[in-house]
Design a protein around this motif. Sequence first.
Motif, PDB file in Angstrom:
ATOM      1  N   UNK A  50       0.861  -1.189   0.000  1.00 26.43           N
ATOM      2  CA  UNK A  50       0.000   0.000   0.000  1.00 26.43           C
ATOM      3  C   UNK A  50       0.893   1.234   0.000  1.00 26.43           C
ATOM      4  N   UNK A  51       0.704   2.077  -0.970  1.00 26.49           N
ATOM      5  CA  UNK A  51       1.492   3.311  -1.064  1.00 26.49           C
ATOM      6  C   UNK A  51       0.543   4.462  -1.330  1.00 26.49           C
ATOM      7  N   UNK A  52       0.914   5.630  -0.851  1.00 25.14           N
ATOM      8  CA  UNK A  52       0.017   6.757  -1.039  1.00 25.14           C
ATOM      9  C   UNK A  52       0.682   8.094  -0.799  1.00 25.14           C
ATOM     10  N   UNK A  53      -0.120   9.101  -1.048  1.00 28.97           N
ATOM     11  CA  UNK A  53       0.301  10.486  -0.867  1.00 28.97           C
ATOM     12  C   UNK A  53      -0.879  11.253  -0.314  1.00 28.97           C
ATOM     13  N   UNK A  54      -0.640  12.102   0.675  1.00 26.15           N
ATOM     14  CA  UNK A  54      -1.730  12.914   1.217  1.00 26.15           C
ATOM     15  C   UNK A  54      -1.224  14.302   1.574  1.00 26.15           C
ATOM     16  N   UNK A  55      -2.147  15.229   1.638  1.00 27.39           N
ATOM     17  CA  UNK A  55      -1.814  16.557   2.159  1.00 27.39           C
ATOM     18  C   UNK A  55      -2.987  17.096   2.951  1.00 27.39           C
ATOM     19  N   UNK A  56      -2.658  17.914   3.935  1.00 26.41           N
ATOM     20  CA  UNK A  56      -3.639  18.622   4.750  1.00 26.41           C
ATOM     21  C   UNK A  56      -3.330  20.105   4.675  1.00 26.41           C
TER      22      UNK A  56
END
Length: 821
Positions: free
Chosen positions: A648-654
């Motif tokens: 599982x790989x991902x990218x997020x921003x807040x």
Amino acid sequence: MLKRLQIFALFLLTTLAFAQKPDLKKITISGKIFEKGTTLPLEYATVVFQDAKNPEKLNGGVTDMEGNFKFEVPSGTYNVRFEYISFKTIEFKNKTYNTNTDFGKIYLEADIAQLAAVEVIAERSTVEIKLDKKVYNVGKDMMVKGGTVSDVLDNVPSVTVDPEGTVALRGNENVRILIDGKPSGLAGINIADALKMLPADAVEKVEVITNPSARYDAEGGGGIINIVLRKGKAQGLNGSFVGTIGDPETYGLNSSINFRSEKFNLFSNIGYNYRTSLGNSSTDSYYTSATANPNSIFLEERRTNERLNKGYNSNFGIELFLDKSTSWTNSLTIQNGRGENPDNVFFYNYDANRNPTFTRNRLNNQNSKDFTFEYATNFTKNFKKEDHKLTVDMAFSQNRERDNSTIYDQIIGDPNVLTERTLNPENQQRNLFQTDYVLPIGKDARFEAGYRGNFQKNITDFEIDSLDVSGNWVRNDIYSNLLEYKEYVNAFYMQYGSKIDKFSYFLGVRFEDSNIEVNSISSNDYNTKKYNNFFPTATVNYEFSESSNISLSYSKRINRPRGRFLNPFSSYSSRINIFRGNPDLNPAYTNAFDLGYLKRWKKVTFNTSAYVNLTDDSFQFIRRESGLFVEGVPVIESTPINLATEIRAGFEFNLNYSPYKWWKLNANFNLFRNETKGDYSYINSSDELVVQNFDNTATSWFSRISSKINLPYNIDWQANAFYMAPQTNAQGKTLSMTSINLAFSKDVLKDKGTIALNVSDLLNSRKRRSEVNLPTVISSSEFQWRQRQINLSFTYRFNKKKNDRENQKRSDDGGGDEFMG
């Protein structure tokens, strides 16, 4: 009041300055004071020059609107302090000043402990973004007034709650949920159901820790969600009451009352809630198996639910201040709930030409009872050196659930009625022992060590009986089972962290020894699993500036199967679609990597991270034929298995943005890719070997945006929008989901009261839609746990003041970063 006190302090310090001996040389002291993490000046911050030889002699001044200070003092040796209410003091001891001195820019950091003491219960709702975690302060969140903890979590960045109440972090359901930093009896046997019972008003904040340090349980490959309950901290008697009414029928009354003196602190949270949740689901199936009844090639399943949950929860506690550095806290929690869920299902059968053949009706009249009792005690010893402390925690809890139902099943037009009942008592005992020791080393280093023993025992007795022609109940041994689950985990950890200029690191290791027993007593199947593991953790940070940081972290995690995952049979809501647990499930192990970046501007806080989770023996749900038939229709069962590997790989921003003083925005975006590899085989109803290849790559994303606006006449308006994109899996796909929430609130009675109106799922669109493609059946389904909900609540506060820090010239959406987790 604050300004008056600080103006008085300025007057006093100035008077003292003129009282110095005239023959001493006068020097000028100047500088600027800002809040750490932002570029916002702190007005009325205090600068104190205390004579090192005669501490009673004080000089100094306070800052202006721009954070500047400038005053004269006699030359000499001083202890210098830079102070501001609710911020950590900076102090320079025994320094000699003989010439004019410019301190330049001084940055003070918010002190969360002091802040809690001043603000009692923060009335604001904020998202504090830190490098190691995100902290969601529930405060005055209009969206969750009258709601449950599930509603709170559904507003937290990076967290999603699906229509069935399953919690996921960054799209990963393998998440550990703690209450007040530890496993709790409040979570009961089914965490999703427990979160729907606990009222939102009992929660102070939620901490989201995506890559925990060695101090935390290694449980939860996706990370940890820590729910912190309210505990009053202000002096004297104070509290609040929240009353709620809603549609569908909802009533609630919750109170938080606190009395604090110099010797002790009494706190309590008491509430009663009555909630109705209307739900529905539909499933359309096409059976391709050659053994299927020709009268049931097509099947439409339509289900309606009218869930009712009512009960009370209470938490009482006393914190004793044994001396200035020692406290002892004891608390008692009792939760008692009852539920009703008439589940009405119609099965419409069609032949190959879509001509109706017969209709079956199944009414499952379900009733439940839940009782939880927990006693917890905490001992805290603070030593002379700041942050040097020892804590000891113990908790003992019991949880009893009784879930019984009577089932009536008949073909419409046929006088014969099949009557069945299910009896499902569950009992859980949990004992927790924990101790933690923190030792500061030098100025910027820290050593931690501790132990946690977590011991629990669950007994689930699931029984299905059928009513025979003589009126006697006959046990159905195919679906009945007595399961005993024991879990004993002993854990030790140690970690060390230090800061060198702008670089900091934190290294740790945790050792857990696990002894697990899964005993299916009815089938005489006993499974014992003993294993021990080391779980290393590491975090390194680099601070580019006061407002810009980058971090890299690693941790090894474990996911132990529990509850319904292990029970060979724990659900009988449908005769043709059943859930069956797997007692032979092994734990899954995850290696988690996270690269994060944090940047703050005057009005904006931006946090982004890229992450990779590598999991071995991951749990996957497979659907297969059980070998049983109902009216010629194959019974399909869903069961979890260990399926090779998952990447599982991902990218997020807040993003927190305050374009104006009256408008605040918070946005969260998460894009993730999930790859599974593995094969599964079984024998179908035609005695054929079916090999399923589960190699699958799925990419999906979700996004949430929240906007809060202060309207005229002191009315607040808040709107949340959420979107979950489609996601494929090896046996089908899950379709997109959208939901919108609205809320309004107004303060009344001179800010002692607040009226709030909120609408959950405004468009009535919060539905889980999925498609399944198996060799023997193709189906599509739609499930809605709860329809649109409207709540009206009134909050009354006594002896409390609303948080006035919002009115200061500083952002309330930031948050300091800590180099240690």
